[in-house]
Design a protein around this motif. Structure first.
Motif, PDB file in Angstrom:
ATOM      1  N   ALA A   1      39.560  53.526  31.881  1.00  9.32           N
ATOM      2  CA  ALA A   1      38.919  52.740  32.498  1.00  9.32           C
ATOM      3  C   ALA A   1      39.154  52.801  34.402  1.00  9.32           C
ATOM      4  N   ILE A   2      40.020  53.599  34.721  1.00 15.91           N
ATOM      5  CA  ILE A   2      39.792  52.927  36.281  1.00 15.91           C
ATOM      6  C   ILE A   2      38.571  54.699  36.110  1.00 15.91           C
ATOM      7  N   ALA A   3      38.539  55.262  35.917  1.00 13.50           N
ATOM      8  CA  ALA A   3      37.880  56.558  36.085  1.00 13.50           C
ATOM      9  C   ALA A   3      36.762  56.353  36.080  1.00 13.50           C
ATOM     10  N   VAL A   4      36.210  55.918  34.906  1.00 11.03           N
ATOM     11  CA  VAL A   4      34.684  55.141  34.427  1.00 11.03           C
ATOM     12  C   VAL A   4      34.012  53.819  35.437  1.00 11.03           C
ATOM     13  N   ALA A   5      35.203  53.091  36.037  1.00 10.05           N
ATOM     14  CA  ALA A   5      34.745  52.190  37.074  1.00 10.05           C
ATOM     15  C   ALA A   5      34.423  52.704  38.051  1.00 10.05           C
ATOM     16  N   THR A   6      35.397  54.057  38.452  1.00  8.24           N
ATOM     17  CA  THR A   6      34.746  54.763  40.062  1.00  8.24           C
ATOM     18  C   THR A   6      33.853  55.726  39.957  1.00  8.24           C
ATOM     19  N   MET A   7      33.490  55.988  38.429  1.00  6.13           N
ATOM     20  CA  MET A   7      31.514  56.534  38.357  1.00  6.13           C
ATOM     21  C   MET A   7      30.579  56.031  39.180  1.00  6.13           C
ATOM     22  N   LEU A   8      31.590  54.921  38.331  1.00  8.73           N
ATOM     23  CA  LEU A   8      29.722  53.729  37.094  1.00  8.73           C
ATOM     24  C   LEU A   8      29.591  53.363  39.217  1.00  8.73           C
ATOM     25  N   ALA A   9      30.548  52.987  40.019  1.00 11.99           N
ATOM     26  CA  ALA A   9      30.886  51.991  41.225  1.00 11.99           C
ATOM     27  C   ALA A   9      29.718  53.788  42.182  1.00 11.99           C
TER      28      ALA A   9
ATOM     29  N   THR B   1      42.148  57.715  42.784  1.00 11.50           N
ATOM     30  CA  THR B   1      41.896  55.891  42.244  1.00 11.50           C
ATOM     31  C   THR B   1      42.684  56.137  41.166  1.00 11.50           C
ATOM     32  N   VAL B   2      42.817  56.790  40.361  1.00 16.33           N
ATOM     33  CA  VAL B   2      43.263  56.656  38.780  1.00 16.33           C
ATOM     34  C   VAL B   2      44.583  56.722  38.918  1.00 16.33           C
ATOM     35  N   PRO B   3      45.954  57.337  39.296  1.00 17.82           N
ATOM     36  CA  PRO B   3      47.258  57.370  39.410  1.00 17.82           C
ATOM     37  C   PRO B   3      47.115  55.821  40.304  1.00 17.82           C
ATOM     38  N   THR B   4      46.334  55.448  41.862  1.00 16.56           N
ATOM     39  CA  THR B   4      46.700  54.425  42.164  1.00 16.56           C
ATOM     40  C   THR B   4      46.568  52.647  41.239  1.00 16.56           C
ATOM     41  N   TRP B   5      45.247  53.273  40.579  1.00 11.78           N
ATOM     42  CA  TRP B   5      45.423  51.890  39.488  1.00 11.78           C
ATOM     43  C   TRP B   5      46.453  51.813  38.101  1.00 11.78           C
ATOM     44  N   LEU B   6      46.902  53.013  37.801  1.00  5.41           N
ATOM     45  CA  LEU B   6      47.665  52.899  37.037  1.00  5.41           C
ATOM     46  C   LEU B   6      49.681  52.136  37.608  1.00  5.41           C
TER      47      LEU B   6
ATOM     48  N   LEU C   1      49.138  49.108  38.180  1.00  7.90           N
ATOM     49  CA  LEU C   1      49.704  48.027  36.889  1.00  7.90           C
ATOM     50  C   LEU C   1      50.634  48.266  36.103  1.00  7.90           C
ATOM     51  N   ALA C   2      51.391  49.074  37.246  1.00  7.69           N
ATOM     52  CA  ALA C   2      52.861  48.664  36.086  1.00  7.69           C
ATOM     53  C   ALA C   2      53.864  48.439  37.879  1.00  7.69           C
ATOM     54  N   LEU C   3      53.611  48.883  38.333  1.00  9.85           N
ATOM     55  CA  LEU C   3      54.469  47.081  39.503  1.00  9.85           C
ATOM     56  C   LEU C   3      54.132  45.788  38.699  1.00  9.85           C
ATOM     57  N   ALA C   4      52.537  45.299  38.433  1.00 10.85           N
ATOM     58  CA  ALA C   4      52.489  44.326  37.953  1.00 10.85           C
ATOM     59  C   ALA C   4      53.231  43.901  36.543  1.00 10.85           C
ATOM     60  N   GLY C   5      53.484  44.509  35.872  1.00 13.70           N
ATOM     61  CA  GLY C   5      54.877  44.707  34.736  1.00 13.70           C
ATOM     62  C   GLY C   5      53.220  44.789  33.639  1.00 13.70           C
ATOM     63  N   ALA C   6      51.963  45.179  33.488  1.00 14.46           N
ATOM     64  CA  ALA C   6      51.277  45.317  32.884  1.00 14.46           C
ATOM     65  C   ALA C   6      51.326  46.301  31.407  1.00 14.46           C
TER      66      ALA C   6
ATOM     67  N   GLY D   1      44.391  43.779  40.032  1.00 19.92           N
ATOM     68  CA  GLY D   1      42.804  43.440  40.681  1.00 19.92           C
ATOM     69  C   GLY D   1      42.849  43.396  41.766  1.00 19.92           C
ATOM     70  N   ALA D   2      43.875  42.027  42.610  1.00 22.41           N
ATOM     71  CA  ALA D   2      43.437  41.582  43.345  1.00 22.41           C
ATOM     72  C   ALA D   2      44.983  42.323  44.276  1.00 22.41           C
ATOM     73  N   GLN D   3      45.747  43.353  43.843  1.00 22.20           N
ATOM     74  CA  GLN D   3      46.448  44.081  44.457  1.00 22.20           C
ATOM     75  C   GLN D   3      46.041  45.409  45.415  1.00 22.20           C
ATOM     76  N   LEU D   4      44.740  45.914  44.309  1.00 21.29           N
ATOM     77  CA  LEU D   4      43.959  47.443  44.862  1.00 21.29           C
ATOM     78  C   LEU D   4      43.386  47.199  45.312  1.00 21.29           C
ATOM     79  N   LEU D   5      42.991  45.777  45.747  1.00 22.43           N
ATOM     80  CA  LEU D   5      41.707  44.954  46.458  1.00 22.43           C
ATOM     81  C   LEU D   5      42.845  45.122  47.966  1.00 22.43           C
ATOM     82  N   ALA D   6      43.446  45.016  48.080  1.00 24.67           N
ATOM     83  CA  ALA D   6      44.645  45.406  48.995  1.00 24.67           C
ATOM     84  C   ALA D   6      44.885  46.366  49.641  1.00 24.67           C
ATOM     85  N   VAL D   7      45.209  47.652  48.355  1.00 24.73           N
ATOM     86  CA  VAL D   7      44.929  48.830  49.120  1.00 24.73           C
ATOM     87  C   VAL D   7      43.805  49.597  49.332  1.00 24.73           C
ATOM     88  N   VAL D   8      42.835  49.249  48.986  1.00 22.50           N
ATOM     89  CA  VAL D   8      41.757  49.345  49.516  1.00 22.50           C
ATOM     90  C   VAL D   8      41.383  49.092  50.675  1.00 22.50           C
ATOM     91  N   ALA D   9      41.717  47.685  51.127  1.00 18.44           N
ATOM     92  CA  ALA D   9      41.093  47.483  51.919  1.00 18.44           C
ATOM     93  C   ALA D   9      41.748  47.826  53.400  1.00 18.44           C
TER      94      ALA D   9
END
Length: 301
Positions: A62-70, A98-103, A106-111, A131-139
């Protein structure tokens, strides 16, 4: 989902139990090694490990496809590189970040916390929170690492795409697991003990909802003894040893304090303990609520 994934059956592998003591149970059951000796050890089911592994694989895609589509939606096919300070980096290299960061987020969020029965309760909100935490990291990374040349649109588009694709992929996995459970796979067996009304309510609910992943294979009604006292914890442990179930669900009926004896007797056996008790019955036990088949069961750790 990989075709070779083994989701297992509804009965867990156990070791051969040791012989139960021949003497009658004492008024107060043992809470040490003697109690452990009558409970067969239960291994972690292979399908539960496979479930988590498939979720990780789906999230990675999912994150790999999202990165390339973006990247394609904002900078097109012509731009192959972006610049960070003095370095020129190809866009596909973004996947290494992006891939390891997202994983990890997700793990820290309990997913990936699906509990001992593969529960999906709270999974969707955890992904959104990630996703909200990823936004904060990216910003934060955008300003600290000077990522303006990456393209603000690429980073902004990647986050909602990652969340949406992750949710879609997980929904597909959940549908597959639900289908497997209707076929009698990817489930765990349980012994239900307690009062007659409590046992009947739990068994009826679990039978009506196979998607919960729990199969009641035996029951034990805890009736008061001749002296008017409730059944002892030793009766529960003995019933569990006979049923060889992977989980024990206590639907009331134990005298105060003996639930702790049961929990101690299961220590190190791999048998999961869920209860529907009054608050006074769980004093001193580490527990948290996991909704299972619509029942407010407390999972005792």
């Amino acid at each position: 989902m990989p075709a070779a994934t083994d989701w297992g059956t509804d009965v867990e592998t156990t070791t051969t139990p040791r012989p139960a003591p021949a003497a009658a149970a004492p008024a107060r059951p043992a809470t040490g090694p003697a109690a452990l000796a009558v409970v067969p050890r239960v291994a972690r089911p292979r399908w539960l490990t496979a479930y988590v592994s498939v979720l990780v694989a789906v999230d990675t895609i999912a994150i790999a496809v999202a990165t390339m589509l973006a990247k394609l939606s904002w900078v097109g096919f012509d731009t192959d590189e972006f610049h960070v300070r003095w370095m020129s980096i190809p866009y596909p290299a973004l996947l290494l970040v992006t891939v390891p960061t997202w994983l990890v987020i997700l793990a820290l969020a309990g997913a990936y916390d699906i509990g001992p029965f593969g529960s999906t309760a709270g999974m969707w909100t955890r992904v959104v929170r990630a996703g909200a935490q990823l936004l904060a990291v990216v910003a934060l990374s955008y300003y600290l690492l000077h990522l303006a040349m990456v393209g603000r649109g690429v980073l902004a588009a990647m986050i909602p795409l990652a969340v949406a694709l992750t949710l879609a992929g997980r929904a597909a996995v959940v549908m597959v697991v639900a289908r497997l459970r209707r076929q009698g796979r990817a489930r765990r067996t349980a012994l239900v003990v307690g009062s007659r009304a409590g046992v009947d309510a739990v068994v009826d609910q679990l039978t009506a909802m196979p998607q919960a992943g729990i199969v009641p294979v035996a029951t034990e009604v805890l009736a008061p003894g001749p002296g008017g006292e409730a059944a002892h914890a030793g009766v529960v442990v003995a019933a569990l040893a006979r049923s060889r179930a992977a989980a024990l669900i206590v639907a009331g009926g134990l005298p105060q304090g003996q639930l702790r004896d049961v929990a101690w007797s299961l220590e190190g056996t791999g048998v999961e303990l869920l209860v529907t008790p009054a608050p006074t019955e769980i004093g001193g036990l580490r527990s948290h609520i996991r909704p299972v088949a619509g029942l407010p069961l407390l999972y005792v750790d």
